[in-house]
Design an enzyme around this catalytic site. Sequence first.
Site, PDB file in Angstrom:
ATOM      1  CD  GLU A   2     -27.650  13.748  -9.362  1.00 51.94           C
ATOM      2  OE1 GLU A   2     -27.043  12.975 -10.131  1.00 51.94           O
ATOM      3  OE2 GLU A   2     -28.840  14.077  -9.528  1.00 51.94           O
ATOM      4  CB  SER A   9     -43.482  76.701   0.846  1.00 50.56           C
ATOM      5  OG  SER A   9     -44.560  77.492   0.401  1.00 50.56           O
TER       6      SER A   9
END
Length: 673
Positions: A81, A341
Amino acid sequence: MTRWIFTLALALWAGAIARDAANDWIDATVLPTLVSEVSTEVRDRHGHLLRAYTVADGRWRLPVTLGEVDPTYLRMLIRYEDKRFADHHGVDPLAMVRAAWQAAWHGGVVSGGSTLTMQVSRLLEDGSTGRWAGKLRQIRVALALERRLTKDEILTLYLNHAPFGGNIEGVRAASYAYFDRPPRRLTPAQAALLVALPQSPETRRPDRAASQAAAARDMVLRRLTDADVIDAAAQEAAVRHPVTAMRHVLPAFAPHLADRAINAAPDQNRHDLTIDRPLQIGLERLAADAVRGRSDGMQVAIMVADHQTGHVLGHVGSARYRADMRGGFIDLTQAVRSPGSTLKPLVYGLGFDQGLIHPETMIADRPTDFEGYAPQNFDGLYRGELRVRLALQHSLNIPAVAVTKALGPHHLLAGLRRAGAEPTLPGGAPGLAVALGGVGLRLEDLVRLYGAIGNGGMAIDLRWRDAPTDDFQPRRVIQPAAAWHIADILRDVPRPTGVQGTGIAFKTGTSYGHRDAWAIGFDGRHVVGVWMGRPDGTPVPGAFGGDLSAPVMFAAFARAASEVTPIASPPPETLLLPNAQLPQHLQRFGSDPALQAHRPEIAFPPDGAIMTPGPMVVKVRDGRAPYVWLANGQPVARTHRPQVDIGDLGPGFSQLTVIDADGRSDQARIEIQ
């Protein structure tokens, strides 16, 4: 000569004026906002992405730094770029001249002259590239950016704002969306595709235009090979890699906990949790497998924590985070449910601390009316007298309620609160039913409780952030010796069929009406809790903690660590004695020495007798009436007389038990041939 000197001086003066004017023009530039809204992120204990959220306009914009991006991608990007990025001041005159010459020669745009800095200026202002006014504004902003920011800062802005198609902005969001990986781990093929995409993000989107995306990527690879950024072998391998026409969903792990973290601190953009991402992924798959194929609306919640540090390592609020008939959006680790329990270990641990019982203490399991409350065992059977150790391992109800009565149910609630739990009482005042699940608790509460037992009886600061909780006060739930006894007992609880889990102490629980199935366990380091049931609390016939939740819990342990961490050795004060050597008051629960002199004994049939089939008359001597007779755990007679006909028991082995009015008992094992 004088004229030439004057002309040169005039030119230099004009140039200086122009330069000063240009500098003033650049310095007067009003820059766009450099800080844009970014996606809120939730990361795990190692910094790996767990979940991200879109910004207000629905875009994915995940913040990224240069150090979080693959260096090869950065080299590719700059070379492709803006190869003079490190040298120019925002505008590359050579590139602009080249672009203009190519456009004139070919009659159209062949290559752009924009630098990365100019592209950043356009992205920050969402400006046009096709109009001269827009281009001039980009040049001015680019020149100003170069004066106020470093090259690394400008490149970072590009990495965070470059468009990659649809609602994806920034290289990090693109890397996750198209490759399901962070940008630090890009292959050359993936890096080249991400270089090509921002030039035409909509026409090159791999999820919609895979062939165009591949062609653009291959063009980037060819140019970078010619520029010696990559070698020919790397190019050849990269072009063979297919471009998949798909888009991945961005990570959304631990979604319920992520939502909770954001609600707790909505102004933060980054939330670092104690969650371990690989473990979290494994637990979410385990949860999905646990309910797959079920048509009963069953859901599951799982928590894994390190009870040495208090860190939550795994958190699954439901099997699927979605709107469905299973209540997937509900965080079921926070749902208040009956614990069944699972509170019995705390009952016995408090009993150990109070000197009421010892693991080898004999305790009665017989039909008992506790002032109008007459609980029964889950299977409807009774075992007579047995050791406390076995009473807990077999989760018998009557012994647990008897110990709770001796303690006082308010002591049980106080123990829960010391562990950091927040019990909810449906009726207000606590009763004996609290021991069997008559209280509301969350999965998180039970993980705190069992984590405390695994931590030697000391409450843990259960948390999902690394920093300690501000208001946490370390409290002792039970003494170290009691905690070790509980761990030692629960290590020998029978495992589900096909499950090993050696060294893991655990307890299961099933609430009234089969509404909740629990399994909570710990080893020397981890504590794991699993809840299964329906989100709306309706019964699931046949759902038991041992059958449903326990296998999931053991599977979660296997994912948490490759090896079980051994539970610590008993502390020095631990009383390790058989029943006969215990202090007299600990040999039998609720007894006094005077009563033991006249315990009931089965006079007939004697232990080990071989009997013929038919009606059987049994006899007892001593003890205090009335007597309850059990055959194989089931009541068969209740009488004030020392003998009674209990009928024909049928062929095979049978165990007879007699229990007198004081809870004392005797047993005989016989065979009927």
